[in-house]
Design a protein around this motif. Structure first.
Motif, short mmCIF file in Angstrom:
data_model
loop_
_atom_site.label_atom_id
_atom_site.label_comp_id
_atom_site.label_asym_id
_atom_site.label_seq_id
_atom_site.Cartn_x
_atom_site.Cartn_y
_atom_site.Cartn_z
N ASP A 164 0.81 -1.22 0.00
CA ASP A 164 0.00 0.00 0.00
C ASP A 164 0.85 1.27 0.00
O ASP A 164 0.34 2.37 0.23
CB ASP A 164 -0.96 0.02 1.19
CG ASP A 164 -0.23 0.02 2.53
OD1 ASP A 164 1.01 0.14 2.55
OD2 ASP A 164 -0.91 -0.09 3.58
N HIS A 191 -2.45 -4.69 -4.57
CA HIS A 191 -2.80 -3.37 -4.03
C HIS A 191 -4.28 -3.15 -4.26
O HIS A 191 -4.80 -3.37 -5.35
CB HIS A 191 -1.99 -2.27 -4.73
CG HIS A 191 -2.38 -0.89 -4.30
ND1 HIS A 191 -2.00 -0.35 -3.09
CD2 HIS A 191 -3.13 0.07 -4.91
CE1 HIS A 191 -2.48 0.88 -2.98
NE2 HIS A 191 -3.17 1.16 -4.07
N TRP A 193 -7.79 -0.54 -3.67
CA TRP A 193 -8.24 0.83 -3.39
C TRP A 193 -9.75 0.81 -3.21
O TRP A 193 -10.44 -0.10 -3.64
CB TRP A 193 -7.85 1.79 -4.51
CG TRP A 193 -8.48 1.47 -5.84
CD1 TRP A 193 -8.01 0.59 -6.77
CD2 TRP A 193 -9.70 2.00 -6.36
NE1 TRP A 193 -8.86 0.55 -7.83
CE2 TRP A 193 -9.90 1.41 -7.63
CE3 TRP A 193 -10.63 2.93 -5.90
CZ2 TRP A 193 -11.00 1.70 -8.43
CZ3 TRP A 193 -11.73 3.23 -6.69
CH2 TRP A 193 -11.91 2.63 -7.94
N ILE A 214 -8.73 6.01 -11.51
CA ILE A 214 -8.22 5.75 -10.17
C ILE A 214 -7.35 4.49 -10.18
O ILE A 214 -6.24 4.47 -9.64
CB ILE A 214 -9.37 5.57 -9.17
CG1 ILE A 214 -10.16 6.87 -9.05
CG2 ILE A 214 -8.83 5.15 -7.80
CD1 ILE A 214 -11.40 6.74 -8.17
N GLU A 218 -3.43 4.17 -9.21
CA GLU A 218 -2.98 3.29 -8.14
C GLU A 218 -1.96 2.27 -8.66
O GLU A 218 -1.03 1.89 -7.96
CB GLU A 218 -4.18 2.55 -7.53
CG GLU A 218 -5.20 3.46 -6.85
CD GLU A 218 -4.63 4.15 -5.62
OE1 GLU A 218 -3.69 3.61 -5.02
OE2 GLU A 218 -5.13 5.23 -5.26
N ARG A 219 -2.12 1.84 -9.91
CA ARG A 219 -1.16 0.90 -10.50
C ARG A 219 0.21 1.56 -10.66
O ARG A 219 1.25 0.92 -10.45
CB ARG A 219 -1.66 0.40 -11.85
CG ARG A 219 -0.81 -0.71 -12.44
CD ARG A 219 -1.42 -1.28 -13.72
NE ARG A 219 -0.62 -2.38 -14.23
CZ ARG A 219 -0.70 -3.63 -13.84
NH1 ARG A 219 -1.60 -3.96 -12.92
NH2 ARG A 219 0.07 -4.58 -14.35
N LYS A 221 1.37 3.90 -8.70
CA LYS A 221 1.93 3.95 -7.35
C LYS A 221 2.54 2.61 -6.96
O LYS A 221 3.63 2.55 -6.37
CB LYS A 221 0.84 4.33 -6.34
CG LYS A 221 0.32 5.75 -6.48
CD LYS A 221 -0.78 6.00 -5.46
CE LYS A 221 -1.36 7.40 -5.61
NZ LYS A 221 -2.47 7.64 -4.63
N VAL A 242 -3.94 -4.73 -9.15
CA VAL A 242 -4.62 -3.59 -8.53
C VAL A 242 -6.11 -3.81 -8.68
O VAL A 242 -6.61 -4.02 -9.79
CB VAL A 242 -4.20 -2.26 -9.19
CG1 VAL A 242 -4.98 -1.10 -8.59
CG2 VAL A 242 -2.71 -2.03 -9.02
N ARG A 244 -10.26 -2.88 -6.95
CA ARG A 244 -11.13 -2.09 -6.09
C ARG A 244 -11.75 -3.01 -5.06
O ARG A 244 -12.35 -4.03 -5.40
CB ARG A 244 -12.21 -1.42 -6.93
CG ARG A 244 -13.15 -0.49 -6.17
CD ARG A 244 -14.13 0.12 -7.15
NE ARG A 244 -14.97 1.11 -6.53
CZ ARG A 244 -15.86 1.85 -7.20
NH1 ARG A 244 -16.00 1.69 -8.51
NH2 ARG A 244 -16.59 2.75 -6.57
#
Length: 303
Positions: A164, A191, A193, A214, A218-219, A221, A242, A244
């Motif tokens: 994370d 990961h 989100w 989003i 996030e990917r 990151k 990644v 949700r």
């Protein structure tokens, strides 16, 4: 005094079948790492309302010590059946299980526990003992679990790690990379989100954000967090995932096909309040495969 061996793999023993399976798992790990194995049985004198006579008290202590030595011998034999040449030491210790195992972790490279305990650990290890030890250990800790309560831990599949972006998960990433390398398997970095933040508050404008955008952010990151470990382990196949949702549900689903799940420790460090992050606690109790909880290296006197 207690025969500590710096850098050993330490396994907690309590006489249960779960603890024996954990000891064998720890033996495999010690063999892979080229480390000695230390088997530890921690026992506590039972509390009684009326004071016992001195002779009776010492007889109970001697009986518990003898029982502990027998359990250690059984676990040692089970490990040697798999790895005949492995260096193994044993220790029967009269103390608080959490305190003793936390002290053991100061010298260990890895601490291994079973998922279900007997009276030697004052009840189920999945209860307060495992959680408290995981929150305060000085080295990574693994709680050995199988698909079903009495199943052996799986020996195939990737290593799965939750990431994370925090220092906790970065320490977990490093541990997971080394575990995947030692096992000759792939690593899946997961990961998740959500529209809901960790404190339960909604994002400012959750419905105005594009979920695809989003997920893409996030990917990026996740890739930024993993890139340094990819350079350190160029031969390691690392898959990014990644999604949700909630970390616990996602990791439990991935654990169905994994041989090890690795997460960071998000506990506060004290013995009151939240001893361990909710994700780690849930995985210790419900994972279908062994779970490693990794604390980042601390400096100074802080926890």
């Amino acid at each position: 005094m207690h025969g500590f061996i710096d850098g050993a793999v330490v396994a907690g023993i309590d006489g249960s079948g779960s603890a024996v399976r954990a000891a064998v798992w720890a033996g495999h790990e010690a063999h892979r790492r080229g480390r000695p194995l230390r088997l530890v049985q921690v026992y506590t004198l039972p509390r009684v309302k009326a004071p016992m006579a001195v002779g009776t008290h010492e007889q109970v202590r001697a009986g518990l010590a003898e029982q502990a030595e027998g359990r250690l011998a059984d676990a040692r034999a089970a490990v040697l059946a798999e790895h005949p040449g492995l260096e193994i030491t044993t220790a029967a210790r009269e103390w608080s299980p959490v305190t003793a195992l936390t002290q053991e972790s100061q010298h260990a490279e890895l601490l291994v526990l079973g998922s279900r305990g007997l009276g030697g650990f004052t009840g189920s290890l999945v209860g307060s003992t495992a959680v408290a030890v995981a929150a305060h250990t000085h080295c990574p800790i693994v709680v050995v679990r199988g698909r079903q309560p009495h199943d052996p831990p799986p020996g195939t599949g990737p290593v799965v790690v939750g990431a994370d972006g925090s220092p906790d998960s970065d320490a977990a990433l490093g541990f997971a990379c080394e575990e995947a390398r030692l096992r000759g398997t792939a690593l899946t970095a997961v990961h998740t989100w959500s529209d809901i933040l960790a404190d339960g508050m909604l994002r400012p404008h959750p419905l105005q954000e594009n979920p695809d955008e989003i997920a893409a952010a996030e990917r990026v990151k996740l890739a930024e967090q993993v890139v340094g470990w990819q350079r350190k382990y160029p031969e390691l196949a690392i898959e990014f995932e990644v999604s949700r949702g909630r970390p616990v549900r996602t990791l439990l689903e991935r654990g169905e096909r994994a041989q090890l799940i690795v997460v960071g420790c998000r506990g506060r460090g004290g013995f009151t309040g939240m001893l361990l992050g909710s994700t780690s606690q849930a995985l210790i109790a419900h994972s279908p495969c062994p779970v490693a909880v990794v604390r980042p290296q601390r400096t100074g006197s802080g926890t």
